[in-house]
Design an enzyme around this catalytic site. Structure first.
Site, PDB file in Angstrom:
ATOM      1  N   CYS A  78       9.163  53.366   6.306  1.00 25.22           N
ATOM      2  CA  CYS A  78       9.260  54.589   6.403  1.00 25.22           C
ATOM      3  C   CYS A  78       8.216  55.300   7.121  1.00 25.22           C
ATOM      4  O   CYS A  78       7.845  56.503   7.274  1.00 25.22           O
ATOM      5  CB  CYS A  78       9.381  55.503   5.013  1.00 25.22           C
TER       6      CYS A  78
ATOM      7  N   ALA B 118       1.991  45.823  -6.420  1.00 25.41           N
ATOM      8  CA  ALA B 118       3.027  45.164  -5.905  1.00 25.41           C
ATOM      9  C   ALA B 118       2.555  43.563  -5.530  1.00 25.41           C
ATOM     10  O   ALA B 118       3.070  42.686  -5.811  1.00 25.41           O
ATOM     11  CB  ALA B 118       3.675  45.779  -4.621  1.00 25.41           C
TER      12      ALA B 118
ATOM     13  N   PHE C 266       8.185  48.789  -5.644  1.00 27.38           N
ATOM     14  CA  PHE C 266       7.817  50.070  -5.260  1.00 27.38           C
ATOM     15  C   PHE C 266       9.037  51.005  -5.618  1.00 27.38           C
ATOM     16  O   PHE C 266       9.537  51.864  -4.975  1.00 27.38           O
ATOM     17  CB  PHE C 266       7.523  50.405  -3.688  1.00 27.38           C
TER      18      PHE C 266
ATOM     19  N   ARG D 214      20.991  52.447  -0.941  1.00 26.64           N
ATOM     20  CA  ARG D 214      21.225  52.262  -2.385  1.00 26.64           C
ATOM     21  C   ARG D 214      22.722  51.771  -2.650  1.00 26.64           C
ATOM     22  O   ARG D 214      22.866  50.696  -3.503  1.00 26.64           O
ATOM     23  CB  ARG D 214      20.626  53.386  -3.259  1.00 26.64           C
TER      24      ARG D 214
ATOM     25  N   ASP E  26       6.440  49.269 -10.181  1.00 25.08           N
ATOM     26  CA  ASP E  26       5.790  50.481  -9.436  1.00 25.08           C
ATOM     27  C   ASP E  26       4.385  50.727  -9.938  1.00 25.08           C
ATOM     28  O   ASP E  26       3.955  50.162 -11.114  1.00 25.08           O
ATOM     29  CB  ASP E  26       6.467  51.819  -9.539  1.00 25.08           C
TER      30      ASP E  26
END
Length: 407
Positions: free
Chosen positions: A351, A291, A239, A223, A261
């Protein structure tokens, strides 16, 4: 204690300090004399020995391919000070790398195998620690863990337990999977107005109803990198969850920021976080939308962006889903690359632990080739310092990301 004996030559991985004992490596199980059942109870503490009767370590028994998660090597029992020592050691690491500061009271205290406590996650938000057990053994030890956190981490005044979505689905669980384990401050019995600081930005943390422990701490450094690139740019945060990347982009003097989102609850939190940090800021807009649908609609309108962030939930939570996950990564990245203006930047992440770095990179490469844009890799990203990877357990590396420059 119940003793687990391994087959010949199956002790080598434990001697290299890998913390897992696979069920196929076990030759026999000798139950403790007090046992009434015919097998160890899930979550029971067991000692592991080689075929030559050498003590290899002690850990939690569980049902499945990973039969034992080792907590301590070369011993038969844990010392009474075990939990406090492990918690204190993990806290010292976070202190030594400068994570704990007045402007940053949000960090991961325990990252499973990375902190030599397999099956345990602990995130700290200001004066509250949120504990997640990923094994029945850690669930059984939850109160001892909470006491150790309170004793060793001065800023923590209360410990909340949130393991309803992380414990093995079919495991026989005794006791509550969620709730306060300890609290010395009655203000902390609700978190409707609970704020935590990350690098000088304030976030409302919803550990009661939010995803994971309430916030995605693992993207903190990434970030901050978005903030560096955001100045003067039109930014799209896909997202977005509670808007972490969006707030950093706004502080980085982005021209506009769109947050998207599928969850309306997430969008509500995004708007709360933006309003708290940037009151009445007209640069930000939030959308509750799928999305893929949002990107397609924006493409049809001719909308483009200078900087896009793709941080989707895990497309593959197990090996069987990898092929479909890679198709998903390719599709979403292709749509994003189409919408980036010349000279734009794409932050893209996976992830999914089941998807390795090379496979993810190939999916992104295929997306770029499909669209026909020239693309350069500027950064290869990964999980931050408070999500350490045990050098003996490389499987702990899960977060992967790329920063791309698109001509």
């Amino acid at each position: 204690m119940t003793t687990i004996y391994l087959k010949p030559h199956k002790e080598e991985s434990l001697k290299r300090f890998h913390p897992w004992v696979f069920s196929g490596a076990i030759s026999r199980v000798v139950l403790d004399a007090s046992h009434k059942a015919s097998a160890p109870e899930e979550g029971e503490m067991v000692v592991v020995r080689s075929s030559a009767n050498e003590v290899l370590g002690v850990g939690h028994w569980q049902v499945g391919s990973i039969a034992v998660r080792i907590l301590a090597f070369g011993v038969e029992r844990l010392e009474k000070t075990f939990w406090r020592e492990r918690i204190a050691a993990a806290y010292r690491v976070r202190e030594s790398i400068g994570l704990i500061r007045p402007d940053n009271n949000t960090f991961r205290l325990i990252h499973g195998e990375g902190d030599f406590l397999p099956g345990l996650i602990v995130d700290v938000y200001a004066d509250t620690a949120v504990v997640q057990a990923h094994s029945v053994g850690m669930h059984v030890c939850r109160k001892e863990i909470a006491e150790a956190i309170i004793a060793e981490v001065e800023q923590v005044k209360a410990v909340y337990y949130k393991s309803d979505d992380t414990l093995p689905f079919k495991a026989p669980i005794e006791g509550e999977k969620t709730g306060w384990l300890t609290t010395s401050d009655q203000r902390l019995t609700t978190n409707d107005e609970y704020w935590s600081e990350e690098n000088g930005l304030s976030f409302r943390i919803d550990w009661l109803r939010g995803q994971k422990t309430g916030f995605f701490i693992d993207q903190r450094e990434n970030r901050a990198l978005v903030e560096r690139y955001a100045k003067g740019k039109d930014v799209l945060n896909m997202f977005c969850y509670t808007g972490g990347f969006s707030l950093y982009a706004l502080r980085g003097e982005a021209r506009t920021v769109d947050s998207v989102d599928v969850s309306q609850k997430a969008i509500d939190l995004v708007n709360i976080n933006v309003a708290h940090n940037f009151p009445d800021d007209p640069r930000h807009h939030a959308y509750a939308a799928d999305a893929f649908d949002f990107l397609s609609e924006q493409r049809e309108k001719g909308s483009t962006y200078d900087l896009i962030i793709l941080d989707p939930p895990a497309f593959a939570k197990h090996r069987d889903a990898v092929k479909n996950a890679l198709r998903g990564y390719q599709r979403i990245n292709a749509k994003a690359i189409e919408m980036i203006r010349p000279g734009g930047i794409l932050f893209t992440f996976s992830c999914s632990q089941a998807v390795d770095k090379e496979a993810f990179r190939l999916a992104v490469f295929s997306a770029a080739a499909q669209v026909g844009r020239k693309v350069r890799i500027l950064h290869q990203l990964h999980q931050p310092q408070d999500h350490p990877i045990n050098i003996y357990h490389p499987e702990g590396e899960y977060l992967k990301g790329l920063v791309l420059y698109v001509e």
